[in-house]
Design an enzyme around this catalytic site. Structure first.
Site, PDB file in Angstrom:
ATOM      1  N   GLY A 168      43.577  33.514  36.587  1.00  0.00           N
ATOM      2  CA  GLY A 168      44.622  34.325  35.974  1.00  0.00           C
ATOM      3  C   GLY A 168      44.071  35.669  35.538  1.00  0.00           C
ATOM      4  O   GLY A 168      43.156  36.223  36.146  1.00  0.00           O
ATOM      5  N   SER A 169      44.596  36.183  34.431  1.00  0.00           N
ATOM      6  CA  SER A 169      44.344  37.574  34.060  1.00  0.00           C
ATOM      7  C   SER A 169      42.917  37.881  33.629  1.00  0.00           C
ATOM      8  O   SER A 169      42.530  39.052  33.571  1.00  0.00           O
ATOM      9  CB  SER A 169      45.313  37.989  32.946  1.00  0.00           C
ATOM     10  OG  SER A 169      46.644  37.962  33.434  1.00  0.00           O
ATOM     11  N   THR A 170      42.109  36.874  33.302  1.00  0.00           N
ATOM     12  CA  THR A 170      40.704  37.174  32.990  1.00  0.00           C
ATOM     13  C   THR A 170      39.991  37.756  34.216  1.00  0.00           C
ATOM     14  O   THR A 170      38.999  38.474  34.077  1.00  0.00           O
ATOM     15  CB  THR A 170      39.955  35.913  32.520  1.00  0.00           C
ATOM     16  OG1 THR A 170      40.081  34.887  33.509  1.00  0.00           O
ATOM     17  CG2 THR A 170      40.509  35.405  31.198  1.00  0.00           C
ATOM     18  N   PHE A 171      40.539  37.476  35.408  1.00  0.00           N
ATOM     19  CA  PHE A 171      39.942  37.976  36.651  1.00  0.00           C
ATOM     20  C   PHE A 171      40.183  39.474  36.829  1.00  0.00           C
ATOM     21  O   PHE A 171      39.514  40.130  37.632  1.00  0.00           O
ATOM     22  CB  PHE A 171      40.541  37.203  37.827  1.00  0.00           C
ATOM     23  CG  PHE A 171      39.771  37.312  39.113  1.00  0.00           C
ATOM     24  CD1 PHE A 171      38.592  36.617  39.292  1.00  0.00           C
ATOM     25  CD2 PHE A 171      40.228  38.119  40.149  1.00  0.00           C
ATOM     26  CE1 PHE A 171      37.881  36.705  40.487  1.00  0.00           C
ATOM     27  CE2 PHE A 171      39.523  38.211  41.340  1.00  0.00           C
ATOM     28  CZ  PHE A 171      38.349  37.505  41.505  1.00  0.00           C
ATOM     29  N   SER A 222      48.233  43.528  30.477  1.00  0.00           N
ATOM     30  CA  SER A 222      47.954  42.545  31.536  1.00  0.00           C
ATOM     31  C   SER A 222      49.062  42.580  32.585  1.00  0.00           C
ATOM     32  O   SER A 222      49.612  41.551  32.992  1.00  0.00           O
ATOM     33  CB  SER A 222      47.818  41.141  30.935  1.00  0.00           C
ATOM     34  OG  SER A 222      47.100  40.306  31.811  1.00  0.00           O
TER      35      SER A 222
END
Length: 594
Positions: A314-317, A370
């Site tokens: 998800g958004s940590t990427f 994000s």
């Protein structure tokens, strides 16, 4: 009277000569077979009958935290072997039954008599009584003392008592998945116990003594003795105090969110040292099976999700995508974007998490918010080849090289198979899959001036001599360090991540004065064995480091299938906040004065 001459017929002489010759030939053949062809075999067999060879087990090395606190140690115990053939000969010689022998042994060891008796008839595949059958292991000294008295009194020389060791974990479930366990033979099964098995195990010694016909040692014979070499100690980068904080916070998060599981990793972003690693639920290292019979369930319990499991991050990427875009100069800080709540890619509508969209945005805004369409645009500008280059350079798609068993490589869509739709979804954290340790290593690269360092738990391997003196035999050596992005790009992204926490989606992790840089993530769980995603199943996550301009610690937090609310900014960020507060308090560090 004249003496008659006895005539010996030539045929008889020849027959006698032939017979004696044949007998001599047969004897010669037998002697040749016994002395030459079977000499070594028969010699070894005879030697086994009058030699007692005992293995001397080395003491397995300890595993300690960075401050020398014991996390895994070996205790001295004993094991008992029986020479059943010698026992049978003893019973005949002294007119004793095996039932009587069994009662004597079971009484001394406190074992079930029926169990002992059932073992006294064990044979090998050829039906011969076993010469070195293990009766019991991990026996305490007080019981062995009783057994030695029985052996001395009854002349039970068919009993062989050897040194053994047992593995003890003073803190029970502390660092359970990373430490791992050993089997009955004292060999590592998984985790650090397995990875550093060679260093920890040591080298066995041997004791050989001659025996008389009653299997008693001959007092005038020399004993051949080779001393065992004890295993080395492994000193970890783990800090017991920080590990305790991480476990306490993880327990609370598991309870509060009613989640399926919680994973927390704490590292030093400047060198990749792991300071803490937690998976909940966990298990007691001193009772690792916990009564579980089903092997599949047991393997799941022992599985170190921090390194063995992968998920779509998800958004940590997105930290990878924005770093690549800035490094390749396809974007800049004052760049303009517009989010209308979705983007159409080759006829497929790909939504932002915010249905109504974010409207006009700058580069910092798409990170703080994000925003999926903003990152899809960055991915489009980079293209498949350049984006994948940075994905691999940041350590995804291959094992990070952490010193733990079973590390997952992750799943990266090959460049030549990546469609425009794949490019779009990969840019904001779907399609590709990574492990928690890979995600944290990528953040560490940004926080370490763009230099990748391998995450690791071993700080050094230490040899211990007879007098308790220590010497470093193997310090940790970095092998995969590399410059992934420039220092300027890394520092720019680090400052943007600090604003993401202080002003954006990660604000529930914000602590005044700590300068926390971070990114939240909310990932749908992929449908294993099928297509698409599992309805209502999410992994909420947060990655962060502090202080952003001189980082001391970095953290990864994931909450697997929380009940109710599932956004990473709401579920995982408060857990990270508590972690940072307690860790900096424990370290006695005021980042503003550093």
């Amino acid at each position: 009277m004249k003496n008659k001459k006895i005539k010996i017929k030539p045929i008889r002489v020849k027959s006698t000569f032939i017979i004696f010759s044949l007998v001599f030939l047969l004897l010669s053949i037998q002697l040749f077979r016994r002395m030459v062809l079977q000499g070594e075999f028969l010699g070894n067999k005879a030697e086994q009958q009058f030699l007692n060879e005992a293995k001397i087990s080395p003491k397995r090395g300890s595993i300690l935290d960075r401050n020398g606190r014991e996390l895994a140690v070996s205790g001295d115990v004993y094991k008992v072997n029986l020479d059943l053939l010698a026992m049978q000969e003893y019973c005949v010689r002294y007119n004793e039954t095996k039932e009587q022998v069994s009662e004597e042994i079971s009484g001394a060891l406190g074992m079930d008599n029926d169990k002992v008796l059932s073992m006294l008839d064990k044979t090998d595949n050829n039906g011969r009584l076993l010469r070195g059958m293990t009766l019991e292991r991990k026996i305490e000294k007080d019981k062995i003392d009783k057994l030695k008295e029985v052996r001395k009194t009854k002349k039970y020389n068919f009993m062989i008592i050897e040194n053994d060791s047992t593995r003890l974990y003073p803190n029970n479930n502390f660092l359970a998945h990373a430490l791992g366990i050993v089997d009955l033979e004292g060999e590592g099964v998984f985790g650090l116990e397995k990875y550093y098995d060679k260093e920890l195990m040591g080298v066995a010694g041997i004791r050989i003594a001659e025996l008389d016909k009653n299997a008693s040692e001959l007092p005038y014979e020399d004993v051949v003795y080779t001393e065992a070499i004890n295993g080395k100690d492994v000193i970890l980068s783990v800090d017991e105090s920080i590990q305790y904080i991480a476990q306490t916070v993880a327990d609370k998060a598991l309870k509060d969110t009613k989640a399926k599981g919680v994973t927390i990793i704490v590292t030093n972003p400047k060198n990749g040292e792991v300071l803490a690693m937690v998976n909940k639920p966990d298990f007691n290292l001193n009772d690792p099976r916990m009564g579980i019979v089903d092997n599949e369930k047991l393997q799941q319990l022992w599985r170190n999700k921090a390194v063995n499991d992968v998920f779509e991050p998800g958004s940590t990427f997105k930290i990878t995508t924005i770093s690549a875009a800035l490094e390749e100069k396809v974007t800049f800080l004052n760049d303009d974007f517009y989010c209308k709540g979705f983007t159409v890619v080759n006829g497929t509508k790909v939504n932002c998490w915010k249905p109504e969209g974010h409207g006009s945005e700058k580069l910092i805004d798409i990170l703080e918010n994000s925003c999926n369409p903003g990152f899809m645009e960055l991915g489009r500008r980079l293209g498949q080849e350049r984006l994948n280059k940075y994905i691999y350079d940041f350590g995804f798609g291959k094992p990070a090289g952490i010193d733990l068993t079973g590390e997952a490589a992750g799943i990266i869509k090959p460049t030549d198979q990546m469609t425009a739709l794949d490019l779009a979804t990969i840019s904001f954290g779907q399609t590709d899959a990574a492990s928690p340790i890979q995600i944290l290593a990528a953040l560490n690269t940004i926080m370490n001036d763009g230099v990748y360092s391998t995450p690791h738990l071993m700080k050094e391997v230490v040899g211990v001599d007879k007098n308790g003196g220590t010497s470093v035999s193997k310090p940790y050596e970095e092998k995969n360090q590399r410059q992934v992005i420039s220092k300027d790009t890394a520092n720019t992204v680090a400052k943007m991540l600090e604003e993401t926490v202080s002003k954006g989606s990660g604000k529930q992790a914000y602590v005044e004065g700590l300068g926390i840089a971070g990114k939240t993530g909310t990932a749908q769980k992929a449908n294993i064995g099928g297509k698409g995603y599992v309805e209502g199943k999410f992994i909420s996550s947060f990655i962060g480091a502090a202080p952003y301009d001189n980082p001391k610690v970095s953290v990864f937090v994931s909450i697997d299938e929380p009940e109710g609310e599932h956004f990473g900014g709401i579920i995982a960020s408060p857990v990270a906040k508590e972690l940072f507060q307690q860790i900096f308090n424990q370290m006695g560090i005021n980042p503003l004065k550093e």
